[in-house]
Design an enzyme around this catalytic site. Structure first.
Site, short mmCIF file in Angstrom:
data_model
loop_
_atom_site.label_atom_id
_atom_site.label_comp_id
_atom_site.label_asym_id
_atom_site.label_seq_id
_atom_site.Cartn_x
_atom_site.Cartn_y
_atom_site.Cartn_z
N GLY A 504 0.84 -1.18 0.00
CA GLY A 504 0.00 0.00 0.00
C GLY A 504 0.87 1.23 0.00
N GLY A 506 1.40 4.63 1.97
CA GLY A 506 1.06 5.40 3.15
C GLY A 506 1.34 6.86 2.93
N GLY A 507 1.20 7.60 3.94
CA GLY A 507 1.38 9.04 3.84
C GLY A 507 2.74 9.43 3.33
N PHE A 508 3.75 8.71 3.75
CA PHE A 508 5.10 9.13 3.42
C PHE A 508 5.77 8.27 2.38
CE2 PHE A 508 4.87 11.03 7.78
CZ PHE A 508 4.76 12.32 7.31
N GLY A 509 5.03 7.35 1.79
CA GLY A 509 5.66 6.55 0.76
C GLY A 509 5.12 5.14 0.76
N VAL A 511 4.70 1.04 0.97
CA VAL A 511 5.07 0.00 1.93
C VAL A 511 5.07 -1.34 1.20
CG1 VAL A 511 4.49 -1.11 4.10
CG2 VAL A 511 4.03 1.32 3.80
N LYS A 525 8.90 0.00 4.78
CA LYS A 525 8.37 1.31 4.41
C LYS A 525 9.49 2.12 3.78
CE LYS A 525 6.80 5.21 7.14
NZ LYS A 525 5.99 5.59 8.28
N ASP A 622 -1.78 11.33 14.75
CA ASP A 622 -2.37 10.95 13.46
C ASP A 622 -3.07 9.61 13.57
OD1 ASP A 622 -3.13 11.30 10.85
OD2 ASP A 622 -1.25 10.56 10.00
#
Ligand SMILES: *[C@@H]1O[C@H](CO)[C@@H](O)[C@H](O)[C@H]1NC(C)=O
Ligand SMILES: *[C@@H]1O[C@H](CO)[C@@H](O)[C@H](O)[C@H]1NC(C)=O
Ligand SMILES: *[C@@H]1O[C@H](CO)[C@@H](O)[C@H](O)[C@H]1NC(C)=O
Ligand SMILES: *[C@@H]1O[C@H](CO)[C@@H](O)[C@H](O)[C@H]1NC(C)=O
Ligand SMILES: *[C@@H]1O[C@H](CO)[C@@H](O)[C@H](O)[C@H]1NC(C)=O
Ligand SMILES: *[C@@H]1O[C@H](CO)[C@@H](O)[C@H](O)[C@H]1NC(C)=O
Ligand SMILES: *[C@@H]1O[C@H](CO)[C@@H](O)[C@H](O)[C@H]1NC(C)=O
Ligand SMILES: *[C@@H]1O[C@H](CO)[C@@H](O)[C@H](O)[C@H]1NC(C)=O
Ligand SMILES: *[C@@H]1O[C@H](CO)[C@@H](O)[C@H](O)[C@H]1NC(C)=O
Ligand SMILES: *[C@@H]1O[C@H](CO)[C@@H](O)[C@H](O)[C@H]1NC(C)=O
Ligand SMILES: *[C@@H]1O[C@H](CO)[C@@H](O)[C@H](O)[C@H]1NC(C)=O
Ligand SMILES: *[C@@H]1O[C@H](CO)[C@@H](O)[C@H](O)[C@H]1NC(C)=O
Length: 813
Positions: A504, A506-509, A511, A525, A622
């Site tokens: 998937g 995620g917010g920062f890149g 995974v 990640k 978050d």
């Protein structure tokens, strides 16, 4: 009490306190307090006077909470010698002692202090303090005696009773005889006189026969109390006993009234009275199950409440008296089946060396020694294996190396939590894995071993270090706290970040799923260069998460930095994140009510750990469905600590320049003013909780009939006494109305506009686990307004912002 000599000294001036003074908290020499009058602490929390317990007509001097509908007695002076009628008095004797007298001036009880010079009573004062402590002070206002040092059966916040290490005098709580008789009863409770940082309840004049044991203190919790992290609201602390030469545990709490009481039947209870409800709720008690009773299964027997029968022998052991054991008489315990090699006389026995068998989730046995020379699990194993009388060892975070040179007693196996213990067994009792494990740790052995990150809660660096080839011990200080993995090994494990391995984004890149050389599945990640998670967030995440350990937090296993590449390696969660199931119309039915409830509880526990129980105290900032990962048993784990912040214990809230987080989950004060506190997380938790119940994302939420959003809909159905309408239709059949109402109520309390109105996670846990009675009414949240409706202008800014996606940054004011 030396009543004989005292009565000789006592010459009381029996002045009766005039009526208009009835609300005073001080008794001075010359005053006395007749039956019927009371002292009341300055803030009107505690009251002292004569009372009769239960059905008894005897009169005792005691302290109780002022103005409660049911009298809760916390301390009793003359518990052994009641006044038989209402002619008793409490007064200050001429020798400076506080005494209880009957109508014939006989001293029934006294503080027993050495007599002061004959005129000193004129300056002795007795005061009932606002914390419930009754003090006897000398003329200089210096305390000579206090009820907190002479307790009966109740432990209050601020009390510090325990074991004096110089004199070995151990102050204990002592139960009442019965509800009607406060005389010293059959049970006592206190610190282990062997100085092991454990609490015991004993039967008999204390310390007598152990009845219950807390397990050792690890700096945060008692290791033998299952689930203590979530169950304990107000953390105990251990005294600095080397400094003070006194070992005791204490706790402080002032948001509500707390007490621990050793009941007359030998059960200790923690009761909390929330200010707003006025009901005492029992928050914790022990012993409650059979296995919690001390040494239920005898030596080398282990107790497990889930099993029938509850007792079994440890591996390699058999019942000492098989017939009795079969009949459920466990008292004689178990004996070793095959002798240890190290114990044999050496006559021609060329067998393999003894080894250790790992047992998980153990309430570690009593009577351990502490070896402070071994500073990791391997060192502990080595120390134990060198000494044949060492029966078992355990390495516990916060304590260190524990070893047992005596028979193992009082062993319990928990269904979760607990510690790992390694039991010494003859080689023939071990299986292949255990033998390999033993070989591996032997200093001489150099064989390469399979990569094994295991589920062992031991030292992670240690585990990974064992796995040779993927380690890259080179320099970078950023990974200080964590095992460092080489970039090449990451590439290999993820097939060069192949699409097939993508889990998937995620917010920062992205995974990826990775498989390490030993077969261990991990989540990798990869922080994209322009992800927004910069250097700071990356470092932040590493530093924070490396130090956190809780079963509802995702574990980080390693990190890797090479050039621009920043990579974090986590434990792999086969069931991905909560949003993937919860918000999928087809899959959401896989989460029945029980799983959802477990998820709610798990997330609450994890958050409570972050807020209060971890050494760091962390605000996640978050929390949302996509950051809740699910393991193979669908237990939730909070992930993504990139934006988390540590806060000091005295720091209530912090202001931030950069508002980060996810719309829909952000509390109003945070979104609008950039002010965050633990209560901002509580807000996000509330939104998440409501989403879990109704199976819809807040941000996508649009109720067909009205244009209410999630919170509005929850509020409406709760207010109309129709919470079932709010529940996800796919699970309505499987859910309990009581639980659902409780959850919705808690959820609505959490999303209240004013941070101060929201409960702490501690209270959330109490409400979730306790009875529904203790829950207060929420205030209506502002965000219930129809979209586009005429809300206050400050909230308009939020309404209408597309909240499709995560991790948005904007500049706060
Ligand atoms: C005592 O409690 C009652 C209700 O519980 C309350 O109305 C009253 O004000 C209280 N009195 C004092 C002196 O606190
Ligand atoms: C009372 O005690 C003080 C010191 O404790 C002493 O100086 C004084 O003489 C005493 N007075 C009487 C009347 O005994
Ligand atoms: C008694 O001593 C305690 C503790 O030192 C103090 O808090 C209290 O004010 C004193 N009371 C009086 C009347 O001297
Ligand atoms: C206890 O309450 C007082 C007053 O409400 C507050 O100032 C103080 O910080 C609180 N202490 C703790 C430990 O919560
Ligand atoms: C206390 O011990 C006595 C004597 O062993 C026994 O008779 C009594 O029932 C016990 N009381 C409780 C409350 O266990
Ligand atoms: C002791 O009494 C409490 C209630 O007051 C109860 O919850 C507990 O189970 C009792 N314990 C035993 C061992 O009977
Ligand atoms: C339990 O077994 C022991 C011997 O193993 C025996 O001495 C004891 O009497 C037994 N207790 C009961 C209640 O049968
Ligand atoms: C082995 O352990 C026992 C029990 O803990 C201890 O008494 C003994 O001193 C130890 N022996 C050595 C050589 O360390
Ligand atoms: C991995 O993929 C990148 C681009 O997709 C490529 O440049 C690189 O050579 C690959 N590395 C290996 C070891 O296959
Ligand atoms: C969760 O994972 C386990 C193990 O991989 C699997 O058996 C189970 O079907 C999964 N559950 C859901 C709801 O996907
Ligand atoms: C939920 O979603 C709506 C839009 O659908 C939005 O207005 C609101 O701010 C979101 N957050 C909360 C807490 O309701
Ligand atoms: C919003 O989410 C949906 C589904 O998750 C996705 O297809 C869409 O591209 C997203 N929109 C934006 C603007 O990110």
């Amino acid at each position: 009490m030396a009543i004989g000599y005292l009565s000789a000294v006592v010459v009381l001036t029996l002045l009766v306190i005039p009526d208009h003074c009835h609300a005073k908290d001080i008794l001075t020499a010359g005053d006395s307090l007749p039956d019927g009058q009371t002292l009341i602490s300055a803030g009107e929390t505690f009251e002292l006077g004569f009372f009769s317990p239960g059905r008894s007509t005897n009169r005792y001097v005691g302290i109780w909470y002022y103005n409660f509908s049911t009298r809760t007695v916390l301390w009793v002076a003359n518990r052994q010698d009641p006044v038989r009628d209402e002619s008793g008095r409490l007064g200050i004797a001429d020798d400076g002692n506080l005494v209880v007298l009957d109508g014939n001036q006989n001293v029934l009880w006294s503080t027993g202090l050495p007599p002061l010079s004959s005129n000193s009573s004129s300056t002795t004062t007795v005061q009932l303090l606002e914390n419930g402590n009754l003090m006897v002070n000398d003329s200089g206002g210096v305390a000579r005696w206090e009820s907190f040092e002479n307790p009966t059966d109740t432990y209050l916040p601020g009390m510090r009773i325990g074991l004096d290490l110089r004199t070995n005098v151990n102050q204990l709580l002592r139960s009442w005889k019965s509800e009607d008789d406060p005389a010293a009863g059959n049970f006592s409770m206190g610190v282990d006189p062997r100085r092991s940082t454990q609490i015991f309840i004993w039967e008999g004049t204390g310390p007598g026969v152990p009845r219950w044991r807390s397990g050792r203190w690890n700096g945060q919790v008692f290791t033998g109390i299952v689930d203590m992290i979530s169950t304990y609201l107000y953390g105990f602390r251990l005294s600095d006993f080397l400094q003070e030469q006194k070992m005791y545990f204490y706790y402080n709490a002032n948001d509500s009234l707390h007490r621990y009481v050793l009941k007359w039947n030998g059960t200790v209870e923690h009761l909390i009275r929330q200010d707003d409800t006025g009901v005492w709720s029992r928050y914790w008690e022990a012993p409650t199950t059979e296995c919690e009773t001390y040494n239920k299964c005898g030596r080398y027997g282990s107790c497990s409440d889930e099993n029938t029968p509850i007792c079994s022998c440890l591996r390699g052991f058999v019942p000492a008296v098989a017939e009795e054991w079969k009949r459920g008489n466990w008292s004689s315990g178990c004996v070793r089946r095959r002798a240890l090699l190290c114990e044999s006389d050496g006559s021609g026995n060329q067998g393999e060396d003894d080894g250790f068998w790992k047992i998980e989730r153990v309430k570690l046995p009593d009577s351990s020694d502490w070896d402070n020379n071994a500073n990791d699990e391997d060192g502990c194993r080595t120390a134990c294996s060198r000494n044949c009388s060492c029966r078992a060892f355990a390495y516990v975070d916060g304590i260190g190396c524990l070893a047992w040179g005596v028979d193992l007693v009082d062993i319990q196996i928990f269904s979760s939590g607990g510690n790992n213990m390694y039991l010494r067994l003859a080689s023939s009792e071990l299986d292949r894995t255990a033998k390999e494990q033993n070989k591996r740790s032997r200093p001489a052995a150099t064989a390469t071993v399979p990569f094994d990150l295991g589920n062992d809660d031991g030292n992670r660096k240690q585990q990974v270090t064992r796995s040779f080839h993927i380690l890259d011990e080179s320099k970078d200080k950023q990974c200080e706290e964590l095992p460092v993995l080489s970039f090449e090994s990451i590439i290999t494990s993820t097939s060069n970040f192949s699409k097939a391995n993508l889990l998937g984004v995620g917010g920062f890149g992205p995974v990826y799923k990775g498989i390490l050389p030993g077969g261990q599945e991990v989540a990798v990640k990869r922080l994209s260069r322009n992800s927004g998670q910069g250097h700071d967030e990356f470092k932040n995440e590493i530093i924070l998460i490396a130090q956190l350990q809780h079963r509802n937090l995702v574990r980080i296993l390693g990190c890797c930095i090479q050039g621009e590449e920043k990579i974090l390696v986590y434990e792999y969660m086969p069931n991905r994140s909560l949003d993937v199931i919860l918000f999928d119309p087809k899959r959401k039915r896989l989460l029945d009510w029980n799983s959802r409830y477990n998820i709610i509880e798990g997330v609450a526990r994890g958050l409570l750990y972050l807020h209060r129980d971890s050494r760091l105290r962390i605000i996640h900032r978050d929390l949302k469905a996509s950051n809740i990962l699910l393991d193979s048993e669908m237990s939730p784990k909070i992930s993504d600590f990139g934006m988390a912040r540590m806060f000091g214990t005295d720091e209530k809230e912090t202001n931030t320049q950069r508002v980060v987080g996810t719309f829909g989950y952000m509390s109003p004060e945070y979104a609008m003013q950039g002010v965050f506190s633990v209560k901002s997380d509580v807000y996000s938790f509330g939104v998440l909780l409501l989403e879990i119940i109704c199976g819809m994302k807040n941000s996508s939420f649009m109720h067909q009939k009205s244009s209410l959003n999630l919170l509005g809909y929850a509020w409406k159905s709760w207010n109309e006494d129709n919470v079932m309408e709010f529940v996800d239709p796919t699970i309505r059949d499987s859910c309990s109305l009581t639980q659902v109402s409780k959850c919705v109520n808690v959820g609505l309390l959490c999303v209240q506009d004013r941070a101060n109105d929201r409960p702490t996670m501690s209270s959330v846990m109490v409400m979730l686990e306790g009875g529904a009675a203790a829950i207060s009414q929420p205030r209506r949240p502002t965000f219930v307004a129809d979209i586009g409706g005429d809300t206050e202008s400050s909230t308009d800014k939020l309404i209408g912002i597309s909240s499709n996606n995560s991790i948005t940054q904007l500049i706060g004011r």
